[in-house]
Enzyme design. Structure first.
Site, PDB file in Angstrom:
ATOM      1  N   ASP A  62       0.924  -1.498  -0.110  1.00  0.00           N
ATOM      2  CA  ASP A  62       0.019   0.051   0.100  1.00  0.00           C
ATOM      3  C   ASP A  62       0.957   1.220  -0.552  1.00  0.00           C
ATOM      4  O   ASP A  62       2.215   1.478   0.298  1.00  0.00           O
ATOM      5  CB  ASP A  62      -0.754  -0.138   1.508  1.00  0.00           C
ATOM      6  CG  ASP A  62      -1.905   0.589   1.353  1.00  0.00           C
ATOM      7  OD1 ASP A  62      -2.288   1.113   0.089  1.00  0.00           O
ATOM      8  OD2 ASP A  62      -2.887   0.553   1.634  1.00  0.00           O
ATOM      9  N   ASP A  82     -11.112   1.767  -3.208  1.00  0.00           N
ATOM     10  CA  ASP A  82     -11.550   1.408  -1.310  1.00  0.00           C
ATOM     11  C   ASP A  82     -13.232   1.907  -1.152  1.00  0.00           C
ATOM     12  O   ASP A  82     -13.695   1.411  -0.389  1.00  0.00           O
ATOM     13  CB  ASP A  82     -10.725   3.361  -0.508  1.00  0.00           C
ATOM     14  CG  ASP A  82      -8.975   2.807   0.363  1.00  0.00           C
ATOM     15  OD1 ASP A  82      -8.996   0.978  -0.131  1.00  0.00           O
ATOM     16  OD2 ASP A  82      -8.838   3.371   0.822  1.00  0.00           O
TER      17      ASP A  82
END
Ligand code: GLA
Length: 697
Positions: free
Chosen positions: A447, A515
């Site tokens: 990430d 997301d």
């Protein structure tokens, strides 16, 4: 096939030709449907307009070496103390054959310095794609590069030019946009230090009439995960030139004696068969030439939306037990397993296992997960650090910062200057330790949760190089890890889909597109994604989606599963709260996905109907052998006065017979494609998975 005839370079591909002149200023002559490129010499006469535009050919330069003559976007601009003007002279060319693939390389020599350039065309004839790049070699004095692009392409003249591209934001990435070009320049770009959520480095262009199934479409993608720029310039002389490469934004780079630098690769292609064909070409091209993984994507469970930072061995075991029961194959623990990481305010950078959450180390959970028959994966964010961490306290000089200024924070974190050898080594060391001490980790979610801010190593002379050096260091780290751990798969994630491009995808097996896991929002995000990227790398989770007041907007599980099955299915819901009945429902969908995933991940994708044009959203997948057809259809709102939406499959063989599941009689491909299928979708947020089999050729 590449040939050089009478000062013309001719690249012939399966269905297209790409032709340009040789000489000191290679100039585009033609790019489009296949023709006899060698006959185009008659087009290559010098044209001028006035003393303000003395040489119109410069509007169609293949690679603009800046010499102050052309006023359009150049590709290479340098500065060095003797002369900043480039006078690049064509030296020679050669054709390199590697793995059955041809590349054309044109060599240039600067007259004022020992600077050499190689303009490269890698040809992928079966896909009508060319990889454009440039390699700059410095045999002489140091030069400062102020502008570094991969190349330019020119579009044949037409009445209108419509650019289709993706734009968005965090939790709303990859939305499709259209822009008609007027005279002037239109630019899409990233200045966030990574690929970015605002635009994706990809474009398609047509004359305003191309559809999913027909029309000429020119397209391109830049393989770069840092600041990038793609500029479309339409001149008053009806020329459109597209230039792509590293952004000029706060960029400069010193090339020292005996050093060289390569630009990112800009992949460009052409199809005469519309946007659907463009996407299928790109999906197949990526599968064959870019993506590392050849294996089938596993159904994963990710703990993030269920447990947040509170990843404790007991709760994770419970989730894993249930995940195994419903058919999940890979269990991934997300953020929170390390350091003092109880929220996003602390611990990032401290890559030791948190003893409070895992008293017996990770091995307890990994062994348990493996005993359930699941693979194990883990989340990391190696480029970032919280100010409240041991790492930052020990190495405050490792983060990007301007002199005497507090670095700026976003999500309570700073970014590490990974171009520093000791920082890069730190990341390699902790990753190698993690993966070798835990050989059962077979998946890493990498990430990067902020834009790069304060990109400076303390106002040094080479500060502006750091944007690019960050990307190069990142690629080097990924390349090393992939080599040392060939069985570990990697996912690229950057607060959702902020790092999706053909640069990182050379190393990443899959990506996290957003997301936003709301099944309805995902339809548009996934559609945009599908324009340029293969479905088999697009992960999508079925989640709880919303809580409290928002719960009334929740879509049924069928809808959520159908939306998430369109790429690589994952589960992100808090399944430890679920009743046995709901778990069984999940198990049913997961089993169904496993039956059809080969067609979804490796088949050909057709966008049948888009939310941008209709309340019906439908996507079809045809298996490689043409035997299985899967269609996902979604209807958004029920209206009494609207006709029942019908969908029209594509890509079938007209004379073959197909059996649609649930229908009595088989139908010919021509019937299905021309008369369409009734969807029987009535309710709000109704959805369907339609399965069709070819029963006779
Ligand atoms: C990012 C990712 C999420 C999750 C969190 C963890 O936002 O996109 O999937 O991993 O970070 O902090």
């Amino acid at each position: 096939m590449i040939s050089y005839i009478d000062n013309l370079f001719v690249i012939e591909m399966k269905n297209s030709s790409y032709v340009f002149t040789g000489g000191d200023v290679p100039t585009a002559l033609y790019w489009g449907e296949k023709l006899h490129g060698e006959e185009l010499g008659y087009l290559s006469k010098k044209r001028g307009h006035s003393s303000f535009d003395p040489d119109l050919d410069r509007n169609r330069e293949e690679y603009g070496f800046w010499d102050s003559y052309s006023v359009l976007e150049s590709c290479l601009k340098i500065n060095y103390e003797k002369n900043r003007q480039l006078d690049m002279r064509f030296e020679d060319y050669f054709i390199r054959t590697e793995g059955g693939k041809e590349s054309l390389i044109l060599r240039f020599q600067n007259q004022y310095s020992s600077l050499k350039a190689e303009i490269v065309y890698e040809v992928y004839p079966e896909f009508d794609i060319i990889g454009r790049s440039m390699r700059l070699i410095n045999d002489g004095e140091d030069v400062v590069i102020e502008n570094l692009k991969s190349g330019s392409v020119s579009i044949p003249p037409q009445k209108h030019y419509r650019v289709r591209y993706l734009s968005g934001k965090w939790a709303g990435e990859s939305h499709r946009n259209d822009q008609y070009l007027e005279n002037g320049a239109f630019t899409i770009q990233s200045r966030t230090g990574n690929t970015g959520p605002h635009f994706n480095p990809a474009f398609a262009l047509d004359n305003g009439t191309a559809s999913e199934q027909s029309g000429n479409v020119w397209f391109g993608l830049l393989g770069y995960s840092g600041n990038w720029q793609i500029t479309f310039e339409k001149t008053t002389f009806e020329n459109v030139k597209i230039t792509a490469g590293i952004s000029n934004y706060d960029f400069s780079y010193t090339l020292y004696k005996n050093e060289e630098i390569c630009t990112p690769i800009m992949y460009v292609g052409f199809t005469a068969c519309g946007y659907g064909s463009m996407s299928r070409i790109l999906h197949a091209f990526e599968n064959k030439y870019i993506l590392p993984r050849r294996k089938m994507g596993r159904v994963l469970y990710n703990s993030w939306e269920a447990t947040g930072f509170d990843v404790r061995v007991e709760s994770q075991k419970e989730l894993a037990k249930r995940a195994a029961k419903i058919g999940v194959e890979l269990f991934v623990i997300d953020d929170g397993w390390f350091g003092q990481r109880h929220s996003d305010r602390a611990g990032l950078g401290d890559w030791y296992v948190n003893k409070e959450k895992f008293p017996n180390g990770l091995v307890e959970l990994i062994t348990y997960v493996k005993s359930l028959g699941l693979d194990f994966g883990i989340w990391v964010e190696p480029e970032s650090v919280n100010p409240d961490s041991d790492l930052y306290r020990a190495h405050p000089d490792w983060v990007y910062r301007f002199n005497d200024r507090e670095p700026m924070q976003a999500r309570n974190q700073y970014t590490l200057n990974i171009s520093k050898p000791e920082v890069k080594q730190f990341i390699l060391d902790f990753m190698e330790k993690l993966l070798s001490e835990n050989p059962d980790i077979s998946f890493v979610k990498w990430d990067m949760n902020k834009t790069l801010l304060d990109v400076s190593a303390g106002n040094t002379a080479t500060d502006k190089e750091l944007w690019h050096r960050h990307v190069i260091a990142l690629y080097e780290i990924w390349e090393t890890l992939r080599r040392h751990f060939p069985n570990v798969e990697f996912e690229t994630c950057s607060g959702g889909g902020s790092r999706v491009d053909l640069g990182i995808l050379r190393f990443a097996d899959q990506c996290w597109p957003s997301d936003n896991t709301n099944a309805y929002s995902r339809l548009s995000i996934q559609e945009g994604f599908s324009y340029f990227y293969a479905p088999r790398i697009m992960t999508a989770w079925v989640t709880d989606a919303s809580t409290g007041e928002e719960r009334k907007y929740e879509r049924p599980y069928s809808y959520r599963f159908h939306s998430a099955m369109m790429g690589m299915l994952g589960i992100g819901a808090n399944i430890s709260r679920f009743s046995e009945k709901t778990l069984m429902e999940f198990a049913k969908y997961i089993a169904q996905y496993k039956e059809i995933r080969k067609t979804i991940q490796y088949g050909m994708q057709y966008r049948l109907s888009s939310l941008l044009e209709s309340p019906l959203h439908a996507v079809e997948y045809i298996s490689e052998d043409g035997e299985e057809i899967i269609i996902f259809a979604f209807h958004q709102g029920f209206c009494y006065d609207a006709p029942e939406p019908r969908l029209y499959p594509q890509g079938l063989c007209s004379e073959s017979l197909y059996q649609v599941e649930g229908m009595e009689k088989p139908l010919h491909g021509s019937t299905l494609m021309k008369a369409g299928l009734e969807t029987s979708l009535y309710g709000d947020f109704d959805s369907k998975l339609i399965r069709i089999r070819r029963i006779q050729n």
